[in-house]
Scaffold this motif. Structure first.
Motif, PDB file in Angstrom:
ATOM      1  N   ILE A   1       0.801  -1.197  -0.089  1.00  0.00           N
ATOM      2  CA  ILE A   1       0.083   0.091  -0.015  1.00  0.00           C
ATOM      3  C   ILE A   1       0.843   1.280  -0.049  1.00  0.00           C
ATOM      4  N   TYR A   2       1.828   1.333   0.936  1.00  0.00           N
ATOM      5  CA  TYR A   2       2.950   2.403   0.987  1.00  0.00           C
ATOM      6  C   TYR A   2       3.620   2.627  -0.312  1.00  0.00           C
ATOM      7  N   GLY A   3       4.054   1.489  -0.717  1.00  0.00           N
ATOM      8  CA  GLY A   3       4.920   1.740  -2.020  1.00  0.00           C
ATOM      9  C   GLY A   3       4.231   2.302  -3.367  1.00  0.00           C
ATOM     10  N   TYR A   4       2.914   1.570  -3.636  1.00  0.00           N
ATOM     11  CA  TYR A   4       2.222   2.042  -4.752  1.00  0.00           C
ATOM     12  C   TYR A   4       1.350   3.370  -4.663  1.00  0.00           C
ATOM     13  N   TRP A   5       1.026   3.595  -3.218  1.00  0.00           N
ATOM     14  CA  TRP A   5       0.750   4.955  -3.084  1.00  0.00           C
ATOM     15  C   TRP A   5       1.453   5.962  -3.165  1.00  0.00           C
ATOM     16  N   ARG A   6       2.834   5.895  -2.936  1.00  0.00           N
ATOM     17  CA  ARG A   6       4.039   6.667  -2.915  1.00  0.00           C
ATOM     18  C   ARG A   6       4.320   6.635  -4.282  1.00  0.00           C
ATOM     19  N   GLY A   7       4.302   5.793  -5.107  1.00  0.00           N
ATOM     20  CA  GLY A   7       4.530   5.883  -6.677  1.00  0.00           C
ATOM     21  C   GLY A   7       3.462   6.370  -7.532  1.00  0.00           C
ATOM     22  N   GLY A   8       2.402   6.760  -6.998  1.00  0.00           N
ATOM     23  CA  GLY A   8       1.403   7.396  -7.567  1.00  0.00           C
ATOM     24  C   GLY A   8       0.355   6.178  -8.411  1.00  0.00           C
ATOM     25  N   GLU A   9       0.755   4.987  -7.970  1.00  0.00           N
ATOM     26  CA  GLU A   9      -0.304   3.768  -8.637  1.00  0.00           C
ATOM     27  C   GLU A   9      -1.238   3.508  -7.699  1.00  0.00           C
ATOM     28  N   LYS A  10      -2.548   4.451  -7.601  1.00  0.00           N
ATOM     29  CA  LYS A  10      -3.525   4.245  -7.152  1.00  0.00           C
ATOM     30  C   LYS A  10      -4.396   3.190  -7.083  1.00  0.00           C
ATOM     31  N   TYR A  11      -4.189   2.431  -8.363  1.00  0.00           N
ATOM     32  CA  TYR A  11      -5.223   1.185  -8.705  1.00  0.00           C
ATOM     33  C   TYR A  11      -4.459   0.202  -7.852  1.00  0.00           C
ATOM     34  N   PHE A  12      -3.247  -0.100  -7.798  1.00  0.00           N
ATOM     35  CA  PHE A  12      -2.491  -1.162  -7.175  1.00  0.00           C
ATOM     36  C   PHE A  12      -2.557  -0.826  -5.637  1.00  0.00           C
ATOM     37  N   ALA A  13      -2.414   0.420  -5.161  1.00  0.00           N
ATOM     38  CA  ALA A  13      -2.667   0.567  -3.800  1.00  0.00           C
ATOM     39  C   ALA A  13      -4.094   0.485  -3.285  1.00  0.00           C
ATOM     40  N   LEU A  14      -4.992   0.791  -4.043  1.00  0.00           N
ATOM     41  CA  LEU A  14      -6.371   0.406  -3.762  1.00  0.00           C
ATOM     42  C   LEU A  14      -6.486  -1.195  -3.557  1.00  0.00           C
ATOM     43  N   ALA A  15      -6.047  -1.880  -4.358  1.00  0.00           N
ATOM     44  CA  ALA A  15      -5.907  -3.452  -4.670  1.00  0.00           C
ATOM     45  C   ALA A  15      -5.375  -4.092  -3.369  1.00  0.00           C
ATOM     46  N   SER A  16      -4.224  -3.411  -2.992  1.00  0.00           N
ATOM     47  CA  SER A  16      -3.589  -3.838  -1.632  1.00  0.00           C
ATOM     48  C   SER A  16      -4.271  -3.551  -0.553  1.00  0.00           C
ATOM     49  N   PHE A  17      -4.883  -2.444  -0.423  1.00  0.00           N
ATOM     50  CA  PHE A  17      -5.726  -2.161   0.755  1.00  0.00           C
ATOM     51  C   PHE A  17      -6.946  -2.920   0.694  1.00  0.00           C
ATOM     52  N   ALA A  18      -7.557  -3.397  -0.251  1.00  0.00           N
ATOM     53  CA  ALA A  18      -8.557  -4.435  -0.279  1.00  0.00           C
ATOM     54  C   ALA A  18      -8.233  -5.786   0.529  1.00  0.00           C
ATOM     55  N   VAL A  19      -6.950  -5.947  -0.075  1.00  0.00           N
ATOM     56  CA  VAL A  19      -6.273  -7.283   0.614  1.00  0.00           C
ATOM     57  C   VAL A  19      -6.191  -7.290   1.948  1.00  0.00           C
ATOM     58  N   LEU A  20      -5.822  -6.282   2.341  1.00  0.00           N
ATOM     59  CA  LEU A  20      -5.361  -5.901   4.040  1.00  0.00           C
ATOM     60  C   LEU A  20      -6.694  -5.929   4.598  1.00  0.00           C
ATOM     61  N   GLY A  21      -7.861  -5.375   3.874  1.00  0.00           N
ATOM     62  CA  GLY A  21      -9.074  -5.307   4.685  1.00  0.00           C
ATOM     63  C   GLY A  21      -9.731  -6.840   4.642  1.00  0.00           C
ATOM     64  N   LEU A  22      -9.398  -7.630   3.733  1.00  0.00           N
ATOM     65  CA  LEU A  22      -9.758  -8.942   3.753  1.00  0.00           C
ATOM     66  C   LEU A  22      -9.056  -9.818   4.795  1.00  0.00           C
ATOM     67  N   LEU A  23      -7.781  -9.573   4.823  1.00  0.00           N
ATOM     68  CA  LEU A  23      -6.963 -10.370   6.004  1.00  0.00           C
ATOM     69  C   LEU A  23      -7.741  -9.776   7.451  1.00  0.00           C
ATOM     70  N   ALA A  24      -8.044  -8.552   7.503  1.00  0.00           N
ATOM     71  CA  ALA A  24      -8.527  -8.022   8.792  1.00  0.00           C
ATOM     72  C   ALA A  24      -9.920  -8.828   9.015  1.00  0.00           C
ATOM     73  N   VAL A  25     -10.718  -9.019   8.008  1.00  0.00           N
ATOM     74  CA  VAL A  25     -11.944  -9.720   8.042  1.00  0.00           C
ATOM     75  C   VAL A  25     -11.875 -10.997   8.785  1.00  0.00           C
ATOM     76  N   SER A  26     -10.739 -11.707   7.914  1.00  0.00           N
ATOM     77  CA  SER A  26     -10.444 -13.104   8.301  1.00  0.00           C
ATOM     78  C   SER A  26     -10.258 -13.408   9.714  1.00  0.00           C
ATOM     79  N   LEU A  27      -9.597 -12.169  10.348  1.00  0.00           N
ATOM     80  CA  LEU A  27      -9.097 -12.404  11.783  1.00  0.00           C
ATOM     81  C   LEU A  27     -10.554 -12.173  12.777  1.00  0.00           C
ATOM     82  N   LEU A  28     -11.635 -11.682  11.985  1.00  0.00           N
ATOM     83  CA  LEU A  28     -12.794 -11.402  12.864  1.00  0.00           C
ATOM     84  C   LEU A  28     -13.906 -12.413  12.652  1.00  0.00           C
ATOM     85  N   VAL A  29     -13.834 -13.138  11.621  1.00  0.00           N
ATOM     86  CA  VAL A  29     -15.057 -14.183  11.233  1.00  0.00           C
ATOM     87  C   VAL A  29     -14.755 -15.417  12.017  1.00  0.00           C
TER      88      VAL A  29
END
Lengths: 95, 281
Positions: free
Chosen positions: A67-95
């Motif tokens: 997320i950090y690397g893609y955001w810093r590099g201006g590649e917002k699409y991949f930053a967003l995809a990474s953020f979605a994956v991190l969100g899913l990992l957080a969800v898997s800790l809660l279900v």
């Protein structure tokens, strides 16, 4: 290729170091846990658990760096995809 | 529950080293061998075997991916995009697994091993590479997923274009589900899909798959952790072995990676499939 001084090579190094840091932290805790277990200490089991958990959190840390690397590099699409994956990992800790 | 005698611990450690070496040499997570070993040889309940296997896959993936990323073999943009649906599938698979009886999971595992064995055999014979060349049409235009890597075997830089991302994302969901349900990395599905459907060369596909399976296995492992299904002591011993084997494999076996190994292990997978099927029925 990025133009802000943080190029693809730096990015790959950051990911590599994150993964290796997680792996070596896990190994350190596991060896310490085995040592204490063999010495009959009650803390050995807790350290083994901590070592396994450190390993399990390593991919999440790697995604955080993406997320950090893609955001810093201006590649917002991949930053967003990474953020979605991190969100899913957080969800898997809660279900 | 197994007893942690010096013999059992050494056996687990050695098996972990073997799985780690395998992960480096074949580009697989090792779950297809880990789960049967824990169930058939150590009589561990399959849900715990799956959980331990998932943690071992995270170990192999993290160690091997660290090197593949630096070598430029893993396509990170492709990996993180496919990780979205793979992680989603992994969570679904783990949730389903925790709700079905162990015998059903074992039966599904045995049935899954048959096509895996065939895929390994075809990969070993180089048939997938030939099929990829025949199946794929020329790419229409450049995309941000396109990449390249230096191939030491060819002593040249190989550039490739990535296509069919939408169907690949759907298949990745099923690969993730298999991972969460059965404790395998999903590389056995991801690698041929990336190769045949997306046009990614086999080496880059294996490296990218290895990169992806760390996250998908972690997502499933979190679910198993929450359900209290991870046998920590046993897993800790295996993880140490897997990490040692992975690092050894990365540096010692990288050049010895052989397609013949795939053929040998396809036969072993077939044998395990039969044994698991007999036990499950």
């Amino acid at each position: 290729m990025r133009t802000d001084g943080f190029n693809d090579k730096d990015f790959a190094k950051l990911i590599q170091r994150t993964l290796l840091a997680g792996v070596f932290l896990s190994l350190f805790l596991l060896f310490l846990g085995f040592g204490l277990s063999l010495a009959g200490s009650p803390h050995g089991g807790g350290l083994l658990k901590a070592g396994v958990l450190a390993l399990l959190l390593t991919p999440a840390a790697r995604v955080g760096m993406l997320i950090y690397g893609y955001w810093r590099g201006g590649e917002k699409y991949f930053a967003l995809a990474s953020f979605a994956v991190l969100g899913l990992l957080a969800v898997s800790l809660l279900v | 529950m197994i007893e942690f005698t010096a013999f059992n611990s050494s056996l687990l450690l050695l098996f972990g080293v073997f799985i780690g070496l395998l992960g480096s040499a074949l580009g697989v997570g090792g779950g297809i061998f880990m789960v049967p070993f824990l169930v058939l040889a150590l009589k561990l309940p399959i849900h715990q075997a799956v959980a331990a296997s998932l943690v071992a896959i995270v170990a192999t993936s993290s160690a091997v991916a660290a090197v593949n990323v630096e070598r430029g073999l893993a396509n990170i943009r492709l990996g993180i995009t496919l990780e979205v649906t793979t992680a989603l599938g992994s969570i679904a698979g783990a949730l389903i697994a925790s709700r079905v009886p162990g015998a059903t999971v074992q039966l599904l595992f045995a049935l899954m091993l048959f096509p895996v064995s065939v895929l390994m055999f075809l990969k070993g014979r180089g048939s997938l590479k030939k099929a990829a060349a025949q199946v794929l049409p020329a790419a229409k235009g450049a995309s941000s997923f396109d990449s390249g890597f230096f191939d030491p075997a060819l002593a040249a830089h190989t550039h490739y274009q990535v296509r069919n991302m939408a169907p690949a994302s759907v298949v990745s969901f099923f690969a993730g589900s298999l991972s969460g349900l059965l404790g395998i990395g999903g590389g056995v599905v991801q690698v041929p899909v990336m190769n045949l459907l997306c046009g990614v060369p086999m080496k880059a596909a294996a490296a990218t798959s290895n990169f992806i399976i760390g996250v998908s296995a972690a997502a499933s492992a979190y679910v198993y952790f929450r359900k209290g299904l991870i046998p920590f002591e046993l897993t800790a011993v295996i993880v140490v072995g897997v990490l040692l084997g992975s690092f050894l494999g990365i540096y010692a076996l990288y050049k010895a990676r052989s397609e013949k190994l795939q053929v040998i292990f396809s036969a072993l997978t077939l044998l395990i499939a039969v044994k698991m099927l007999v036990e499950a029925l």
